[in-house]
Write a protein that holds these residues in place. Sequence first.
Motif, short mmCIF file in Angstrom:
data_model
loop_
_atom_site.label_atom_id
_atom_site.label_comp_id
_atom_site.label_asym_id
_atom_site.label_seq_id
_atom_site.Cartn_x
_atom_site.Cartn_y
_atom_site.Cartn_z
N MET A 16 -21.73 -25.08 16.05
CA MET A 16 -21.97 -24.65 14.69
C MET A 16 -23.47 -24.49 14.47
SD MET A 16 -20.84 -26.56 11.23
CE MET A 16 -20.28 -25.49 9.96
N ALA A 17 -23.88 -23.44 13.83
CA ALA A 17 -25.29 -23.17 13.58
C ALA A 17 -25.68 -23.64 12.19
CB ALA A 17 -25.57 -21.68 13.71
N TYR A 18 -26.87 -24.18 12.09
CA TYR A 18 -27.42 -24.67 10.83
C TYR A 18 -28.69 -23.90 10.51
CZ TYR A 18 -24.10 -28.45 11.38
OH TYR A 18 -22.94 -29.17 11.52
N PRO A 19 -29.14 -23.93 9.27
CA PRO A 19 -30.34 -23.17 8.89
C PRO A 19 -31.61 -23.60 9.63
CG PRO A 19 -29.16 -23.92 6.92
CD PRO A 19 -28.51 -24.56 8.12
N ASP A 20 -31.68 -24.90 9.99
CA ASP A 20 -32.87 -25.42 10.66
C ASP A 20 -32.57 -26.79 11.28
OD1 ASP A 20 -32.91 -27.24 8.49
OD2 ASP A 20 -34.34 -26.01 7.39
N LEU A 21 -33.55 -27.33 11.96
CA LEU A 21 -33.38 -28.63 12.62
C LEU A 21 -33.06 -29.73 11.62
CD1 LEU A 21 -33.56 -30.53 15.06
CD2 LEU A 21 -36.03 -30.64 14.68
N HIS A 22 -33.75 -29.73 10.50
CA HIS A 22 -33.52 -30.76 9.48
C HIS A 22 -32.06 -30.79 9.05
CE1 HIS A 22 -34.53 -33.47 6.22
NE2 HIS A 22 -33.86 -32.68 5.40
N ASN A 76 -38.93 -26.61 13.65
CA ASN A 76 -37.82 -26.75 12.72
C ASN A 76 -37.04 -25.46 12.48
OD1 ASN A 76 -36.34 -28.29 10.58
ND2 ASN A 76 -37.32 -26.77 9.26
N ASP A 77 -37.76 -24.38 12.18
CA ASP A 77 -37.09 -23.12 11.84
C ASP A 77 -36.51 -22.38 13.04
OD1 ASP A 77 -37.69 -23.51 9.16
OD2 ASP A 77 -39.58 -22.42 9.28
#
Length: 63
Positions: free
Chosen positions: A1-7, A35-36
């Motif tokens: 699953m992909a998230y907007p960023d590391l955070h 992060n990005d």
Amino acid sequence: MAYPDLHSLLQSSGSTRRYFLSLPVSTQMELHELNDSIHTAAQLHQWADRLEKYHHQLTLGGY
């Protein structure tokens, strides 16, 4: 699953957070700078591996 960023990834995945926290603090800090660019656990593992190899090469080169 992909998230907007590391955070977001670290907030959402306990196993990924545990892996991240097992890394040296200096590596964690470098990964936060990316992060990005980190959206999945696989990308996190790839970046951590790249940083480890990079630091190892610096050590071998005497830098």
